[in-house]
Design an enzyme around this catalytic site. Structure first.
Site, mmCIF file in Angstrom:
data_model
loop_
_atom_site.group_PDB
_atom_site.id
_atom_site.type_symbol
_atom_site.label_atom_id
_atom_site.label_comp_id
_atom_site.label_asym_id
_atom_site.label_seq_id
_atom_site.Cartn_x
_atom_site.Cartn_y
_atom_site.Cartn_z
ATOM 1 N N CYS A 430 0.795 -1.230 0.000
ATOM 2 C CA CYS A 430 0.000 0.000 0.000
ATOM 3 C C CYS A 430 0.832 1.288 0.000
ATOM 4 C CB CYS A 430 -1.024 -0.016 1.130
ATOM 5 S SG CYS A 430 -0.471 -0.715 2.686
ATOM 6 N N ARG A 459 7.974 -10.661 5.513
ATOM 7 C CA ARG A 459 7.668 -10.293 6.892
ATOM 8 C C ARG A 459 8.501 -11.160 7.817
ATOM 9 N NH1 ARG A 459 1.044 -9.406 6.505
ATOM 10 N NH2 ARG A 459 1.190 -7.809 4.872
ATOM 11 N N LYS A 560 -13.823 -2.208 8.162
ATOM 12 C CA LYS A 560 -13.445 -3.251 7.217
ATOM 13 C C LYS A 560 -14.489 -4.359 7.197
ATOM 14 C CE LYS A 560 -10.619 -5.710 10.645
ATOM 15 N NZ LYS A 560 -9.352 -6.420 10.906
#
Length: 738
Positions: A430, A459, A560
Site C-alpha cells: 500500500c 515479513r 473493514k
C-alpha cells in the site's frame, strides 16, 4: 453497566465490571507466539534463564510422582488472601439493596427477578432444566456474564451453549484453567498466559524442566480429578495493590499487573486451589467438562519475544460430551491425511529448507499451481478494470515512517543499512501504491483507479511461528488498492464482494461476512467513520448475502469487512479482506482535481481475495486432499503405452496436448507392466490416464480412464483434446467429460 461500591476496607472494591474495564485478558499472548520443537526449553537470546521463585521440581520427563507433595507454598498463601477478600464480597452481597428487576429474553418475554439475587442460571432454570444445563455462558445487555453471577438491574439476557463461537471460547478458556491447576500441582513453576484458541486452548508455564509427551497422561489424570470435584468458578474483583500481594511469587503476573492493567481494579477467578488473573467469564463449575485431552506441547517465549524468557506450553481440547471428542479424533485423523506439508512432499509440489526458513521452494509441479492461480486472478483483474503494476521490493525506511508502519511494525520488517541509510524489504504494497498514485497530478476522471500488484513481500515472522505454507516469511498476494472518491465507495465495495463471490464459488468455498466497526482507538473524525460504516452496510445489504456486525474490531484507520471461508472439513480461514482507509491518503497528501476545480482527497480500498498465494495453496491442498480439480491440477494427463512399440504414438499425443497447454506426461518405463503404470498414475493423482496400444494407434484414438478408475472408453485425439480444453476453461471441480 458499571456499578462501584466502596466497602469499609478501602483496599477492597467491588465492581460489576464491563468487559472493557477488565483489561487483563488471558488472550493477550495469542497475537505473536514463538514456538520451537516439543522439548528443549532453552534460554532466550537475551540470555535470561528460567529459574523462578515458587518451586517447580517434580513431574517432568514423564517420571516421578503424579503431583508435587507438598504443593508449592504460594498456593495456600494465595488461597488465604482470596478467602479473606471473598468473605468481604459475601458481606457486600448480603447488604446490597434488593429490588425487583425485569429480565428480557431474546423472544421479548419478560421474567421477573431480584437484583443481586437472581442469576442467569436461575432464569434459564425457570424456563427448563435442560436449557439451564446446556447453557455454557450468558450475555447480559450484550456482555458475556457468568451464569452464577447475580444480576444487578433490569437487563436483557441471551443464553449461549457450546455450539456458539463464544460458548466454545468460554468453555475452552475454563478448561485452560483446569489445565493450569494441573500444571501447578504437577510442576509448580509460574503460570503465564492460558487463553482459548481456535480448536482448543493452551497454558504457558515458566519452570526449570521441559514438558514431554510422557507427561500427558499424568496431566490428564489430574485434570479429570479436578473435573470430578466439580470445582466452582468464583469471580472476585481486586485492587492492584492486593493483586501485587497475591502474585508476588510470579514475576510474569507482576509484569501484567504493572504494565497491562490501566484500571484501579480487575478480576481474578478461582477454581479449586488455582487463582489466576482473568477477566472471564467461565462455566459454572469444572464438572461441565465431560471430555478432555492434552494434545501437544512446545517451547515458546514470553509474549512471543525471542529476547525474553523461554517457557513451556501445553495444548489441549475439551468438550461437553464424549461423542464430540470421538468426532474430534476422527476429524484430526482426516486432517492429518490432508496436511499440505505432507502432500506437498508426496506430490513434489514444494519444500522448505532451513537455509531460508519461511521461504518456499516451489518445484515444477507446485509452480504450475502457483502460476495457474495467479493467471486466473490476472484474468479477473482484466475483466474488472484493474491495472497491474510492479513496485520496488526495497524502500528507505522513511517510507514506513511516513505510512505509520515503522512505529508499530518495525520488528516485522527485514531491515538493513545501505550507504548510512536504513532500508527494508516491503511487507505490504500500500505505501508504494500511494507513491505511485501521487507521483503526478490526478483527475477525477481517473477514478476509481484500481492498482493490482503481485509483488514479493517479506515479513520477519518468528521462526517458531512458521508453519508450512500457511505462515511464511516470503509470499505474494493478489493485492490491490482502489483509489476512489467518497461517493464511489459503495460501488467499489460491491464490486469487491462480487469478485470474492466469483472466486470462492469456483474454489467451492462457503464464507461468512462480518462488518468490523470503529474501534475504541481510532484516527479521524467520527462523522467520517459513521458515513463510511453506513456505506459498507449499504454495499453488504445490496450484495444479498447474510452478514453480521463485529463491533469495535475495525482497523484504526477505517472500518473493514472480514471474510472467513470454510473448507471441505468446515475449518475456517481468513484470506480475503476489504478495508477502507482514510489515513494513508492524508499521510501521503494524496489529492485529485474534482469536477468543480477544487482538490479533493481520495479514499483507499485495500482488498485481496486469495490473500497470499502461498497460504491459499496450502488451504487448497487440504481442501482438495491433494486431488486437484483438472483446471488447477499439476498432473492433468498421463499417457501409458501398453508396449514399447507404441511409445512414439504416445509421444505424438503428448505433443498435441502440450500444444493446447494441457499438463501431460508419458510413462515410457519399459520395465513396468501396464497395470503398474496405470496404478502409479492414479496414485500420483493424474486426473486422466490415456492407454494406447495397437488399436488406438490404428484409429487415432486413446482409451480414457480416471484416477478413480472410472473408464470413459475410446475417444479420438481431437475430441478428447476439445473436451479437456473445455473442462479446463470452465474451471469445474468435477472431472466430468460430458
Amino acid at each position: 453497566m458499571i456499578i462501584a461500591r466502596a466497602l469499609t476496607n478501602t483496599r477492597f472494591l467491588i465492581r460489576a465490571m464491563s468487559t472493557e474495564d477488565a483489561v487483563v485478558t488471558d488472550q493477550m499472548a495469542a497475537v505473536t507466539i514463538e514456538e520451537t520443537p516439543k522439548e528443549g526449553g532453552k534460554k532466550g537470546k537475551g540470555g535470561k534463564n528460567n529459574k523462578k521463585k515458587g518451586g517447580g521440581g517434580g513431574g517432568g520427563g514423564g517420571a516421578g510422582p503424579l503431583e508435587l507433595s507438598p504443593w508449592p507454598s504460594y498456593i495456600q498463601e494465595r488461597i488465604d488472601l482470596f478467602d479473606k477478600l471473598y468473605g468481604q464480597y459475601d458481606e457486600f452481597l448480603k447488604s446490597a439493596e434488593r429490588k425487583p428487576i425485569k429480565v428480557t429474553l431474546p423472544d421479548g418475554k419478560i421474567v421477573e427477578g431480584e437484583s443481586w439475587t437472581t442469576t442467569p442460571y436461575d432464569v434459564a432454570n425457570g424456563i427448563s432444566s435442560g436449557l439451564a444445563n446446556n447453557s455454557v455462558i450468558s450475555k447480559v445487555n450484550g456482555t458475556l456474564w457468568d451464569l452464577d453471577r447475580p444480576l444487578e438491574g433490569d437487563c436483557s439476557i441471551e443464553l449461549l451453549n457450546f455450539d456458539s463461537q463464544e460458548g466454545k471460547e468460554v468453555f475452552w478458556h475454563s478448561t485452560a484453567h483446569v489445565l493450569g491447576e494441573a500444571m501447578e500441582r504437577k510442576y509448580g513453576g509460574c503460570l503465564c498466559y492460558g487463553p482459548p484458541i481456535d480448536g482448543g486452548f493452551y497454558y504457558d508455564i515458566s519452570m526449570e524442566q521441559s514438558v514431554c509427551e510422557g507427561d500427558y497422561a499424568g496431566l490428564e489424570t489430574i485434570m479429570k480429578n479436578i473435573v470430578k470435584e466439580k470445582q466452582p468458578f468464583q469471580r472476585l474483583v481486586m485492587t492492584k495493590e492486593d493483586l501485587l500481594e497475591m502474585f508476588k511469587y510470579n514475576e510474569f503476573k507482576v509484569r501484567i499487573i504493572n504494565n497491562k492493567i490501566t484500571t484501579p481494579t480487575t478480576t481474578v477467578y478461582r477454581c479449586g486451589p488455582l487463582i489466576d488473573l482473568c477477566r472471564g467469564p467461565h462455566v459454572r463449575n469444572t464438572g461441565k467438562i465431560k471430555a478432555l485431552k492434552v494434545t501437544k506441547n512446545s517451547a515458546t517465549y514470553w509474549e512471543g519475544n525471542c529476547e525474553a524468557e523461554s517457557l513451556q506450553r501445553v495444548y489441549g481440547v475439551s468438550f461437553p460430551d464424549n461423542k464430540q471428542m470421538k468426532e474430534w479424533k476422527v476429524f484430526q485423523e482426516e486432517a492429518a491425511k490432508r496436511d499440505h506439508r505432507k502432500i506437498g512432499l508426496q506430490q513434489e509440489l514444494f519444500f522448505f529448507n532451513e537455509l531460508s526458513a519461511g521461504s518456499c521452494f516451489w518445484l515444477p509441479k507446485g509452480t504450475i499451481i502457483f502460476n495457474t492461480l495467479q493467471k486466473w486472478i490476472q484474468g479477473e483483474y482484466h475483466k474488472r478494470g484493474f491495472t497491474e503494476v510492479i513496485t520496488p521490493n526495497i524502500y528507505n525506511t522513511k517510507l514506513w515512517e511516513r505510512s505509520g508502519h515503522w512505529e508499530h511494525y518495525a520488528e516485522n520488517l527485514f531491515s538493513f543499512d545501505v550507504e548510512k541509510e536504513k532500508y527494508a524489504l516491503k511487507p505490504m504494497n500500500c505505501p508504494g501504491h500511494c507513491i505511485l498514485f501521487g507521483h503526478r497530478p490526478r483527475s477525477w476522471r481517473e477514478l476509481p483507479l484500481r492498482l493490482a500488484d503481485f509483488g514479493v513481500l517479506h515479513r520477519n515472522e518468528l521462526s517458531g511461528a512458521l508453519s508450512g505454507l500457511t505462515r511464511v516469511r516470503r509470499f505474494q498476494q493478489d493485492d490491490a488498492h482502489i483509489f476512489c472518491a467518497p461517493d464511489q465507495i459503495v460501488d467499489e465495495i460491491r464490486g469487491c464482494l462480487d469478485f470474492l463471490r466469483a472466486v470462492y464459488g469456483v474454489l467451492g468455498f462457503t464464507y461468512d461476512l462480518k462488518l468490523s466497526t470503529r474501534p475504541e482507538k481510532y484516527l479521524g473524525e467520527i462523522e467520517v467513520w459513521n458515513d463510511a460504516e453506513a456505506r459498507l452496510k449499504q454495499a453488504l445489504d445490496e450484495f444479498g448475502e447474510g452478514w453480521e456486525v463485529n463491533p469495535g474490531d475495525g482497523a484504526f484507520y477505517g472500518p473493514k469487512i472480514d471474510i472467513t471461508v470454510k473448507d471441505a472439513l468446515r475449518r475456517s480461514h481468513q484470506c480475503a479482506t476489504i478495508q477502507l482507509d482514510f489515513q494513508l491518503p492524508i499521510r501521503f497528501n494524496l489529492l485529485y482535481n474534482a469536477p468543480d476545480g477544487t482538490e479533493k482527497r481520495p479514499v483507499i480500498v485495500h482488498r485481496a481475495v486469495l490473500g497470499s498465494i502461498e497460504r491459499m495453496t496450502g488451504i487448497l491442498t487440504e481442501h482438495f486432499a491433494g486431488k486437484w480439480p483438472f483446471w488447477l491440477s499439476p498432473r492433468q494427463v498421463m499417457i501409458v503405452p501398453v508396449m514399447p512399440m507404441f511409445n512414439d504414438y504416445a509421444c505424438q499425443i503428448r505433443d498435441k496436448l502440450h500444444n493446447q497447454n494441457i499438463v501431460v506426461d508419458t510413462d515410457l518405463d519399459d520395465g513396468a507392466t501396464l497395470n503398474k503404470k496405470v496404478r502409479n498414475a492414479q496414485l500420483a493423482q493424474y486426473n486422466f490416464i490415456f492407454v494406447v496400444g495397437e488399436k488406438e494407434q490404428g484409429s487415432g484414438t486413446v482409451n480414457v480412464r480416471t484416477r478413480d478408475n472410472v473408464v470413459h472408453g475410446e475417444f479420438t485425439v481431437e475430441i478428447i483434446t476439445e473436451k479437456l480444453v473445455k473442462l479446463r476453461d470452465c474451471k469445474s471441480n468435477l472431472d466430468n467429460l460430458e
